[in-house]
Design a protein around this motif. Structure first.
Motif, short mmCIF file in Angstrom:
data_model
loop_
_atom_site.label_atom_id
_atom_site.label_comp_id
_atom_site.label_asym_id
_atom_site.label_seq_id
_atom_site.Cartn_x
_atom_site.Cartn_y
_atom_site.Cartn_z
N ALA A 1 0.86 -1.19 0.00
CA ALA A 1 0.00 0.00 0.00
C ALA A 1 0.89 1.24 0.00
CB ALA A 1 -0.92 0.00 1.21
N PRO A 2 1.15 1.83 -1.17
CA PRO A 2 1.98 3.04 -1.22
C PRO A 2 1.20 4.29 -0.85
CG PRO A 2 1.28 2.44 -3.43
CD PRO A 2 0.76 1.36 -2.51
N ASP A 3 1.94 5.29 -0.41
CA ASP A 3 1.42 6.65 -0.28
C ASP A 3 1.73 7.38 -1.58
OD1 ASP A 3 0.62 6.24 2.35
OD2 ASP A 3 2.49 7.01 3.19
N LEU A 4 0.72 7.86 -2.28
CA LEU A 4 0.97 8.60 -3.51
C LEU A 4 1.86 9.80 -3.24
CD1 LEU A 4 -2.60 8.50 -5.09
CD2 LEU A 4 -0.68 6.93 -5.50
N ILE A 5 2.57 10.25 -4.27
CA ILE A 5 3.49 11.37 -4.09
C ILE A 5 2.73 12.59 -3.55
CG2 ILE A 5 3.27 12.33 -6.43
CD1 ILE A 5 6.55 11.84 -4.46
N GLY A 6 3.32 13.23 -2.53
CA GLY A 6 2.68 14.38 -1.89
C GLY A 6 1.67 14.02 -0.84
N MET A 7 1.43 12.71 -0.64
CA MET A 7 0.41 12.24 0.29
C MET A 7 1.06 11.36 1.36
SD MET A 7 -2.13 13.48 -1.65
CE MET A 7 -3.68 12.78 -1.09
N GLY A 8 0.37 11.20 2.48
CA GLY A 8 0.89 10.32 3.53
C GLY A 8 2.30 10.66 3.92
N ILE B 1 6.07 20.17 -7.58
CA ILE B 1 5.48 19.80 -8.86
C ILE B 1 4.02 20.25 -8.87
CG2 ILE B 1 7.03 17.84 -9.28
CD1 ILE B 1 4.86 15.98 -8.23
N ALA B 2 3.37 20.11 -10.01
CA ALA B 2 1.98 20.56 -10.13
C ALA B 2 0.98 19.55 -9.59
CB ALA B 2 1.65 20.86 -11.59
N ASP C 1 1.82 13.57 -13.26
CA ASP C 1 2.86 13.57 -12.23
C ASP C 1 2.72 12.35 -11.33
OD1 ASP C 1 4.10 15.97 -13.02
OD2 ASP C 1 2.73 17.17 -11.78
N HIS C 2 1.50 12.09 -10.88
CA HIS C 2 1.27 10.94 -10.00
C HIS C 2 1.60 9.63 -10.72
CE1 HIS C 2 -0.47 12.54 -6.29
NE2 HIS C 2 -1.01 13.49 -7.04
N ALA C 3 1.19 9.52 -11.97
CA ALA C 3 1.47 8.30 -12.73
C ALA C 3 2.97 8.09 -12.90
CB ALA C 3 0.78 8.37 -14.09
N HIS C 4 3.71 9.18 -13.13
CA HIS C 4 5.16 9.10 -13.30
C HIS C 4 5.82 8.57 -12.04
CE1 HIS C 4 9.28 10.24 -14.26
NE2 HIS C 4 9.33 10.92 -13.12
N ARG D 1 -0.96 21.33 1.71
CA ARG D 1 -2.24 20.80 1.21
C ARG D 1 -2.42 21.00 -0.30
NH1 ARG D 1 -4.53 24.20 5.91
NH2 ARG D 1 -3.68 23.00 7.65
N ARG D 2 -1.43 21.54 -0.97
CA ARG D 2 -1.58 21.79 -2.41
C ARG D 2 -1.81 20.50 -3.21
NH1 ARG D 2 -1.49 26.70 -4.06
NH2 ARG D 2 -0.72 28.35 -2.67
N PRO D 3 -1.19 19.37 -2.86
CA PRO D 3 -1.53 18.15 -3.58
C PRO D 3 -3.02 17.79 -3.48
CG PRO D 3 0.49 17.83 -2.34
CD PRO D 3 -0.09 19.14 -1.90
N VAL D 4 -3.63 18.06 -2.35
CA VAL D 4 -5.05 17.76 -2.15
C VAL D 4 -5.91 18.63 -3.06
CG1 VAL D 4 -6.93 17.78 -0.47
CG2 VAL D 4 -4.65 17.04 0.23
#
Length: 276
Positions: A40-47, A54-55, A60-63, A176-179
């Protein structure tokens, strides 16, 4: 490097969370799934994953997710996705069809949407989030998006310690910008165009991948649900090799309301199709 939780051995079964969650979302699901290498990974910018400058677009998340799969050398995987995690799972499977054994999902983005695909409550919130200024105030300044997800986006508000765990990665407006970026990317009425194109591409894979078993878990009883009866019918008509299992009453963040039912549905589906 993306952070992840891991337990067990055998077939890699990857659990992808949504917005504004983390691997914490799966804490009550994983213990009941049974055998397999559960990741169970934490997506980039999360957890507990890093927050690079990054934007935080879908691409970006897929990369970053691609890099995580490559680093761990994962192959012959089963994907389980909720919310944006489901969309990322569909996208990854479409681009790596020979590496996916099966795909389970719930409360996610199965196709490009129109505003009337949303409940009135969800549509009102999405319009506010997309409005410059109002979205920043709601998500960044007031921190309402995360708090409401786990108090209103569930049938039963999460306990204080668990709410604190969800809030911990986002202590400041900047964090919170990723959210906010995720919340503004819901593919509605053709926008954002680049993401709609990716959704249309994975829809073609979902419709034609007859040798890849899929599982849709559905829920009822909440105005926050993304996949209701209409969307369930669309899935049944447009997704190949699909099993549909009703898992009871829940809000959009269904892992909080029905973790054992979700785990049981996944476990039975894995065994039924010999996926582990």
């Amino acid at each position: 490097m993306v952070h992840h939780e891991e337990t067990g051995t055998g077939t890699p079964i990857v659990f992808l969370h949504g917005n504004p969650g983390s691997s914490h979302s799966w804490r009550h699901v994983l213990p009941h799934v049974g055998g397999g290498r559960l990741l169970a990974p934490d997506l980039i910018g999360m957890g507990r994953s890093p927050k690079p400058d990054i934007a935080y677009t879908f691409a970006d998340h897929a990369h970053h997710l691609d890099a995580w799969f490559a680093t761990l050398g994962l192959d012959g995987v089963v994907l389980v996705g909720h919310d944006w995690g489901g969309a990322l799972a569909f996208d990854w499977a479409n681009r790596h069809p020979g590496r996916v054994r099966g795909l389970a999902f719930f409360e996610t983005i199965v196709k490009p949407m129109e505003w009337d695909d949303l409940t009135p409550q969800a549509a009102e919130r999405s319009r506010k989030i997309r409005t410059p200024g109002a979205g920043e105030d709601m998500v960044l300044a007031q921190d309402l998006f995360i708090r409401q997800a786990y108090t209103g986006g569930v049938r039963t508000p999460v306990a204080g310690d668990d709410l604190a765990a969800y809030l911990a990665p986002f202590p400041t407006p900047a964090s919170r910008r990723p959210v906010l970026a995720w919340a503004r990317q819901l593919p509605l009425s053709g926008e954002p165009a680049e993401l709609v194109a990716r959704v249309e591409a994975y829809d073609k894979w979902l419709a034609t991948s007859e040798s890849t078993p899929k599982l849709l878990m559905t829920f009822e009883g909440s105005p926050t649900l993304l996949i209701g009866e209409k969307m369930t019918r669309w899935c049944a008509d447009h997704i190949a090799a699909l099993d549909v299992v009703a898992c009871g009453e829940a809000g959009h963040h269904a892992q909080e309301d029905r973790p054992k039912e979700i785990a049981a549905a996944i476990a039975a589906w894995l065994d039924r199709h010999g996926l582990r």
